[in-house]
Design a protein around this motif. Structure first.
Motif, short mmCIF file in Angstrom:
data_model
loop_
_atom_site.label_atom_id
_atom_site.label_comp_id
_atom_site.label_asym_id
_atom_site.label_seq_id
_atom_site.Cartn_x
_atom_site.Cartn_y
_atom_site.Cartn_z
N GLY A 1 0.79 -1.22 0.00
CA GLY A 1 0.00 0.00 0.00
C GLY A 1 0.82 1.27 0.00
N ASP A 2 2.12 1.18 -0.29
CA ASP A 2 2.97 2.37 -0.29
C ASP A 2 2.50 3.42 -1.26
OD1 ASP A 2 4.61 1.41 1.66
OD2 ASP A 2 6.03 0.52 0.27
N HIS A 3 1.82 3.01 -2.33
CA HIS A 3 1.37 3.98 -3.33
C HIS A 3 0.29 4.90 -2.77
CE1 HIS A 3 -1.37 0.54 -3.61
NE2 HIS A 3 -2.27 1.39 -4.03
N ARG A 4 -0.29 4.55 -1.63
CA ARG A 4 -1.34 5.38 -1.04
C ARG A 4 -0.78 6.46 -0.12
NH1 ARG A 4 -5.56 0.72 0.80
NH2 ARG A 4 -5.92 -0.13 -1.27
N ALA B 1 19.40 5.38 15.14
CA ALA B 1 18.29 4.55 15.60
C ALA B 1 17.06 5.41 15.88
CB ALA B 1 18.69 3.77 16.86
N GLY B 2 17.26 6.57 16.46
CA GLY B 2 16.15 7.49 16.72
C GLY B 2 15.51 8.02 15.45
N PHE B 3 16.35 8.40 14.49
CA PHE B 3 15.83 8.90 13.21
C PHE B 3 15.08 7.79 12.45
CE2 PHE B 3 18.84 12.42 13.79
CZ PHE B 3 18.06 13.49 13.37
N THR B 4 15.62 6.57 12.50
CA THR B 4 14.96 5.44 11.83
C THR B 4 13.61 5.16 12.47
OG1 THR B 4 17.09 4.49 11.26
CG2 THR B 4 15.21 3.02 11.16
N HIS B 5 13.56 5.20 13.79
CA HIS B 5 12.29 4.99 14.49
C HIS B 5 11.30 6.10 14.15
CE1 HIS B 5 9.55 3.54 17.53
NE2 HIS B 5 9.51 4.75 18.06
N SER B 6 11.77 7.31 14.06
CA SER B 6 10.89 8.43 13.70
C SER B 6 10.32 8.26 12.29
CB SER B 6 11.65 9.75 13.78
OG SER B 6 12.08 9.99 15.10
N ALA B 7 11.15 7.80 11.36
CA ALA B 7 10.67 7.55 10.00
C ALA B 7 9.62 6.45 10.00
CB ALA B 7 11.83 7.17 9.08
N TYR B 8 9.85 5.41 10.80
CA TYR B 8 8.87 4.34 10.94
C TYR B 8 7.54 4.88 11.47
CZ TYR B 8 6.45 0.51 13.26
OH TYR B 8 5.49 -0.35 13.70
N LEU B 9 7.60 5.73 12.46
CA LEU B 9 6.37 6.30 13.02
C LEU B 9 5.62 7.15 12.01
CD1 LEU B 9 7.55 7.27 16.63
CD2 LEU B 9 6.16 5.29 15.93
N VAL B 10 6.34 7.89 11.20
CA VAL B 10 5.72 8.72 10.15
C VAL B 10 4.96 7.82 9.18
CG1 VAL B 10 6.19 10.17 8.13
CG2 VAL B 10 7.30 10.66 10.31
N ILE B 11 5.59 6.75 8.72
CA ILE B 11 4.96 5.83 7.77
C ILE B 11 3.78 5.11 8.42
CG2 ILE B 11 5.32 3.75 6.39
CD1 ILE B 11 6.59 6.30 5.23
N ARG B 12 3.96 4.68 9.67
CA ARG B 12 2.87 3.98 10.36
C ARG B 12 1.65 4.89 10.53
NH1 ARG B 12 3.42 1.62 16.35
NH2 ARG B 12 2.94 3.77 16.81
N ALA C 1 0.87 7.49 8.69
CA ALA C 1 0.29 7.73 7.36
C ALA C 1 -0.55 6.53 6.92
CB ALA C 1 1.39 8.01 6.35
N ARG C 2 -0.09 5.34 7.20
CA ARG C 2 -0.86 4.14 6.84
C ARG C 2 -2.15 4.05 7.63
NH1 ARG C 2 3.83 -0.43 6.00
NH2 ARG C 2 4.45 0.31 3.95
N GLU D 1 -3.85 6.58 8.74
CA GLU D 1 -4.77 7.61 8.21
C GLU D 1 -5.42 7.19 6.91
OE1 GLU D 1 -2.44 11.16 7.96
OE2 GLU D 1 -2.44 11.47 10.12
N THR D 2 -4.73 6.37 6.11
CA THR D 2 -5.30 5.91 4.84
C THR D 2 -6.07 4.61 5.00
OG1 THR D 2 -3.30 4.71 4.22
CG2 THR D 2 -3.48 7.00 3.48
N GLY D 3 -6.02 4.03 6.21
CA GLY D 3 -6.74 2.78 6.45
C GLY D 3 -6.01 1.56 5.95
N ASP D 4 -4.73 1.70 5.63
CA ASP D 4 -3.93 0.59 5.12
C ASP D 4 -2.88 0.24 6.16
OD1 ASP D 4 -2.74 -1.32 3.54
OD2 ASP D 4 -1.50 0.13 2.49
N GLU D 5 -3.19 -0.70 7.04
CA GLU D 5 -2.28 -1.08 8.12
C GLU D 5 -1.61 -2.41 7.84
OE1 GLU D 5 -3.58 -0.44 12.13
OE2 GLU D 5 -5.23 0.78 11.42
N SER D 6 -1.45 -2.79 6.61
CA SER D 6 -0.82 -4.08 6.30
C SER D 6 0.66 -4.07 6.52
CB SER D 6 -1.09 -4.47 4.85
OG SER D 6 -0.65 -3.46 3.98
#
Length: 80
Positions: free
Chosen positions: A5-8, A59-70, A72-73, A75-80
């Protein structure tokens, strides 16, 4: 192959996650910035403690990027 679902995801979220992942990379690629011995911390030259510091910051920046993507997913209803 499963579709994650990355395209969303919005361009803003992808860009933010990319910037968060690029910051540690760029900080360590600029070797002339930290290729020196002073100042020392606990007897370690700057060259070494600067790199060690970035292990934890990356590690902190990577975790922050993960949280941003999570987020966003979610919010779009795509939690796969």
């Amino acid at each position: 192959m499963s579709d994650t679902g990355d395209h969303r995801l919005s361009a803003r979220d992808k860009t933010l996650a990319g910037v968060l992942l690029a910051i540690p990379l760029l900080a360590l690629l600029l070797v002339p910035v930290y290729a020196r011995s002073g100042p020392e911390v606990l007897g370690f030259p700057f060259f070494y403690w600067y790199q060690l510091m970035w292990v934890f910051l990356a590690a902190g920046f990577t975790h922050s990027a993960y949280l941003v993507i999570r987020r966003a997913r979610r919010e779009t209803g795509d939690e796969s």
